[in-house]
Write a protein that holds these residues in place. Sequence first.
Motif, short mmCIF file in Angstrom:
data_model
loop_
_atom_site.label_atom_id
_atom_site.label_comp_id
_atom_site.label_asym_id
_atom_site.label_seq_id
_atom_site.Cartn_x
_atom_site.Cartn_y
_atom_site.Cartn_z
N UNK A 105 0.85 -1.20 0.00
CA UNK A 105 0.00 0.00 0.00
C UNK A 105 0.88 1.24 0.00
N UNK A 106 0.53 2.21 0.83
CA UNK A 106 1.30 3.44 0.98
C UNK A 106 2.18 3.34 2.22
N UNK A 107 2.26 2.15 2.80
CA UNK A 107 2.92 2.00 4.09
C UNK A 107 4.43 1.86 4.00
N UNK A 159 12.86 9.86 -12.86
CA UNK A 159 11.78 10.42 -13.69
C UNK A 159 10.74 11.12 -12.81
N UNK A 160 10.38 10.51 -11.71
CA UNK A 160 9.39 11.11 -10.80
C UNK A 160 9.96 12.39 -10.20
N UNK A 179 3.28 7.24 -6.58
CA UNK A 179 4.18 8.20 -5.95
C UNK A 179 3.87 9.63 -6.37
N UNK A 180 3.42 9.83 -7.61
CA UNK A 180 3.06 11.17 -8.05
C UNK A 180 1.89 11.72 -7.21
N UNK A 190 5.39 7.01 2.50
CA UNK A 190 5.33 6.18 1.30
C UNK A 190 6.37 6.58 0.27
N UNK A 191 6.49 7.88 0.02
CA UNK A 191 7.45 8.39 -0.96
C UNK A 191 8.88 8.23 -0.49
N UNK A 192 9.15 8.71 0.72
CA UNK A 192 10.53 8.73 1.22
C UNK A 192 11.08 7.34 1.46
N UNK A 193 10.26 6.43 1.97
CA UNK A 193 10.78 5.09 2.24
C UNK A 193 11.13 4.37 0.94
N UNK A 194 10.32 4.57 -0.10
CA UNK A 194 10.64 3.93 -1.37
C UNK A 194 11.90 4.53 -1.99
#
Length: 166
Positions: free
Chosen positions: A11-13, A68-69, A100-101, A138-142
């Motif tokens: 998910x977003x976790x 790219x993101x 992520x966007x 979600x964004x930073x961990x990925x």
Amino acid sequence: MFNIGDRVIYEYQGVYTVREISNSPVDKTDERLFYVLVPMYEPECNVIVTPVDNDKVRGIITQDQAHEIIAKIPSIQPLVVGNERNRREVYKSALGGYKLEDYVSIIKTVYVRREELAKVKKRISETDADYEKRAKHGLYSEFAAVFEIPITEVEQFIINSIENAG
């Protein structure tokens, strides 16, 4: 299907590591296989057991995809919240797409809202703060997993990448 040791997103976790693949730990008559997922950044908590065919589990993006993101971040627009009573639903919908966007859009929305409210000496709501926290995690961990940097350095990494590109 992922393998033991693979890093995945749930998910977003954030980022999880596949610790094992097994039969259902709860229902012995369930013939499906299940992932046992351990959070990469908090391994002692939030172990998740989920069927291997759960569409909430995906592989992490590549470095090229992450770049790219990051390159698109300046052009990603904040969310439009037409009615304040629907703010939570707008955030929830964006977060639920697991893109992520969309996380960037939530972060930008809360940033703009924080700036506007600061002008009249008000604070953002718990809803804003909660969804900003979820989106950032979600964004930073990925990105931390992709670039193999500490999660605490991701925000500055993004800022530097955007500045160096422009």
